[in-house]
Design an enzyme around this catalytic site. Structure first.
Site, PDB file in Angstrom:
ATOM      1  N   ASP A   1      42.543  42.745  36.047  1.00  0.00           N
ATOM      2  CA  ASP A   1      42.574  44.191  36.260  1.00  0.00           C
ATOM      3  C   ASP A   1      43.671  44.593  37.252  1.00  0.00           C
ATOM      4  O   ASP A   1      44.017  43.822  38.146  1.00  0.00           O
ATOM      5  CB  ASP A   1      41.186  44.640  36.778  1.00  0.00           C
ATOM      6  CG  ASP A   1      40.970  46.135  36.618  1.00  0.00           C
ATOM      7  OD1 ASP A   1      41.748  46.787  35.894  1.00  0.00           O
ATOM      8  OD2 ASP A   1      40.009  46.647  37.225  1.00  0.00           O
TER       9      ASP A   1
ATOM     10  N   HIS B   1      51.370  46.087  32.126  1.00  0.00           N
ATOM     11  CA  HIS B   1      50.712  45.164  31.193  1.00  0.00           C
ATOM     12  C   HIS B   1      51.647  44.000  30.832  1.00  0.00           C
ATOM     13  O   HIS B   1      51.198  42.871  30.666  1.00  0.00           O
ATOM     14  CB  HIS B   1      50.263  45.910  29.930  1.00  0.00           C
ATOM     15  CG  HIS B   1      49.186  46.927  30.207  1.00  0.00           C
ATOM     16  ND1 HIS B   1      48.072  46.647  30.962  1.00  0.00           N
ATOM     17  CD2 HIS B   1      49.064  48.234  29.839  1.00  0.00           C
ATOM     18  CE1 HIS B   1      47.304  47.735  31.047  1.00  0.00           C
ATOM     19  NE2 HIS B   1      47.894  48.711  30.381  1.00  0.00           N
TER      20      HIS B   1
ATOM     21  N   LEU C   1      42.969  22.606  27.196  1.00  0.00           N
ATOM     22  CA  LEU C   1      42.322  23.836  27.680  1.00  0.00           C
ATOM     23  C   LEU C   1      41.807  24.685  26.513  1.00  0.00           C
ATOM     24  O   LEU C   1      42.544  24.967  25.565  1.00  0.00           O
ATOM     25  CB  LEU C   1      43.346  24.656  28.486  1.00  0.00           C
ATOM     26  CG  LEU C   1      42.866  26.012  29.000  1.00  0.00           C
ATOM     27  CD1 LEU C   1      41.928  25.842  30.189  1.00  0.00           C
ATOM     28  CD2 LEU C   1      44.057  26.889  29.393  1.00  0.00           C
TER      29      LEU C   1
HETATM   30  C1  IPE Z   1      38.154  45.820  32.427  1.00  0.00           C
HETATM   31  O1  IPE Z   1      39.036  46.623  33.134  1.00  0.00           O
HETATM   32  C2  IPE Z   1      38.741  45.452  31.110  1.00  0.00           C
HETATM   33  C3  IPE Z   1      39.867  44.513  31.146  1.00  0.00           C
HETATM   34  C4  IPE Z   1      40.395  43.987  32.196  1.00  0.00           C
HETATM   35  C5  IPE Z   1      40.390  44.187  29.854  1.00  0.00           C
HETATM   36  P1  IPE Z   1      38.982  48.210  33.079  1.00  0.00           P
HETATM   37  O2  IPE Z   1      40.099  48.705  33.899  1.00  0.00           O
HETATM   38  O3  IPE Z   1      38.942  48.668  31.673  1.00  0.00           O
HETATM   39  O4  IPE Z   1      37.570  48.516  33.740  1.00  0.00           O
HETATM   40  P2  IPE Z   1      37.034  49.826  34.465  1.00  0.00           P
HETATM   41  O5  IPE Z   1      37.206  50.965  33.497  1.00  0.00           O
HETATM   42  O6  IPE Z   1      37.851  50.024  35.685  1.00  0.00           O
HETATM   43  O7  IPE Z   1      35.615  49.527  34.791  1.00  0.00           O
HETATM   44  C1  IPE Z   2      43.844  45.771  33.191  1.00  0.00           C
HETATM   45  O1  IPE Z   2      44.642  46.642  33.907  1.00  0.00           O
HETATM   46  C2  IPE Z   2      44.295  45.613  31.767  1.00  0.00           C
HETATM   47  C3  IPE Z   2      43.441  46.287  30.787  1.00  0.00           C
HETATM   48  C4  IPE Z   2      42.323  46.922  31.032  1.00  0.00           C
HETATM   49  C5  IPE Z   2      43.915  46.260  29.423  1.00  0.00           C
HETATM   50  P1  IPE Z   2      44.370  48.203  33.908  1.00  0.00           P
HETATM   51  O2  IPE Z   2      45.177  48.813  32.810  1.00  0.00           O
HETATM   52  O3  IPE Z   2      42.936  48.498  33.853  1.00  0.00           O
HETATM   53  O4  IPE Z   2      44.975  48.619  35.287  1.00  0.00           O
HETATM   54  P2  IPE Z   2      44.384  49.705  36.289  1.00  0.00           P
HETATM   55  O5  IPE Z   2      42.979  49.313  36.552  1.00  0.00           O
HETATM   56  O6  IPE Z   2      44.484  51.023  35.602  1.00  0.00           O
HETATM   57  O7  IPE Z   2      45.247  49.600  37.496  1.00  0.00           O
HETATM   58 MG    MG Z   3      41.510  48.744  35.249  1.00  0.00          MG
END
Ligand code: IPE
Ligand code: IPE
Ligand code: MG
Length: 248
Positions: free
Chosen positions: A27, A44, A138
């Site tokens: 995240d 990303h 892995l």
């Molecule tokens: C969880 O992160 C999903 C992934 C890392 C793929 P999100 O960014 O979607 O989660 P919330 O919305 O902050 O809970």
């Molecule tokens: C995690 O990073 C990746 C996915 C959920 C696909 P985020 O896109 O949620 O990044 P933040 O949380 O908005 O910083």
């Molecule tokens: Mg996120």
């Protein structure tokens, strides 16, 4: 990435022998990008580069299983452009990194649903899993279009459809119908970016996992950070509902 699992590294992994399965909620890509004045998709991409480094260190450390949360069932609710970009990134990874993963003996699994993905992407996911099926290194579970609640609903539907007698349903039965059927539960779940929540990730399998939270954004969580998380994990006492004297 060209990693050789040599005996020296394998010896090193003795310090991580109790960590069979690591799972990561990757995240913070969006915030990482925003802080740098970049578009979210650049975050990303940076996250994908980091994933490559982390997979490489898991191979080096002799970790048997890595589950990564790449796209949740709730992530469909993001702006269309971002969703499209995330689909594109998965496709690029499959196109450009599959061979390398295969050469490193990585066995790819998909957890989550293929429906909802374009036919082309779904086919690529399926060919990646079958191409690497016989690899013995892995095990990489890619949670893409994955949601823990959705997984349980999917399992219950199949159990009902098979006409199970309610008396015969055990935890083992449920385990067998999850996307992770046959796999051990995660020992350690890491979440980056400072959020302290589960966000629908492995809600059944993580019942007794240890958690590691860090405020670092995912693109910043490098191999050194992984090692630190593993070291801290080694020092924990997992009691599984028992008392200290029973488990030590
Ligand atoms: C969880 O992160 C999903 C992934 C890392 C793929 P999100 O960014 O979607 O989660 P919330 O919305 O902050 O809970
Ligand atoms: C995690 O990073 C990746 C996915 C959920 C696909 P985020 O896109 O949620 O990044 P933040 O949380 O908005 O910083
Ligand atoms: Mg996120």
């Amino acid at each position: 990435m060209h990693v050789k699992q040599n005996s020296k590294i394998a010896t090193k992994s003795s310090s991580t022998r109790t960590v069979e399965h690591v799972a990561i909620i990757m995240d913070g890509n969006g915030r990482w990008a925003k802080e740098r004045g970049l578009p979210r998709l650049a975050g990303h991409r940076a996250g994908t580069d980091n994933l490559r480094r982390i997979i490489e260190s898991c191979v080096e450390l002799g970790i048997k299983r890595l589950t990564i949360y790449a796209f949740s069932t709730e992530n469909w609710n993001r702006p269309k452009l971002e969703v499209r970009g995330l689909m594109r990134i998965l496709e690029d990874v499959l196109d450009n990194q599959l061979q390398e993963l295969h050469e490193n003996n990585v066995q790819i699994h998909h957890i989550g649903r293929l429906d909802g993905l374009s036919e082309r992407l779904a086919n690529k996911v399926q060919s990646a899993t079958s191409y690497t099926r016989n690899n013995t290194g892995l095990v990489l579970n890619v949670a893409f279009n994955y949601g823990g609640r959705d997984e349980i609903v999917h399992a219950v539907k199949r159990i009902v459809a098979e006409g199970y007698n309610p008396e015969d349903i055990t935890e083992e039965t449920i385990n067998r119908y999850l996307f992770t059927a046959g796999q051990p539960d995660p020992d350690l779940i890491i979440r980056t970016s400072g959020e302290i929540r589960v966000s629908n990730f492995l809600i059944w399998q993580g019942a007794y996992s240890e958690w590691h939270f860090t405020s670092l954004y995912w693109p910043e969580f490098g191999p050194e950070e992984l090692r630190k998380a593993l070291d801290q994990f080694q020092k924990r006492e997992r009691r599984f509902g028992m008392i200290s004297e029973q488990v030590s």
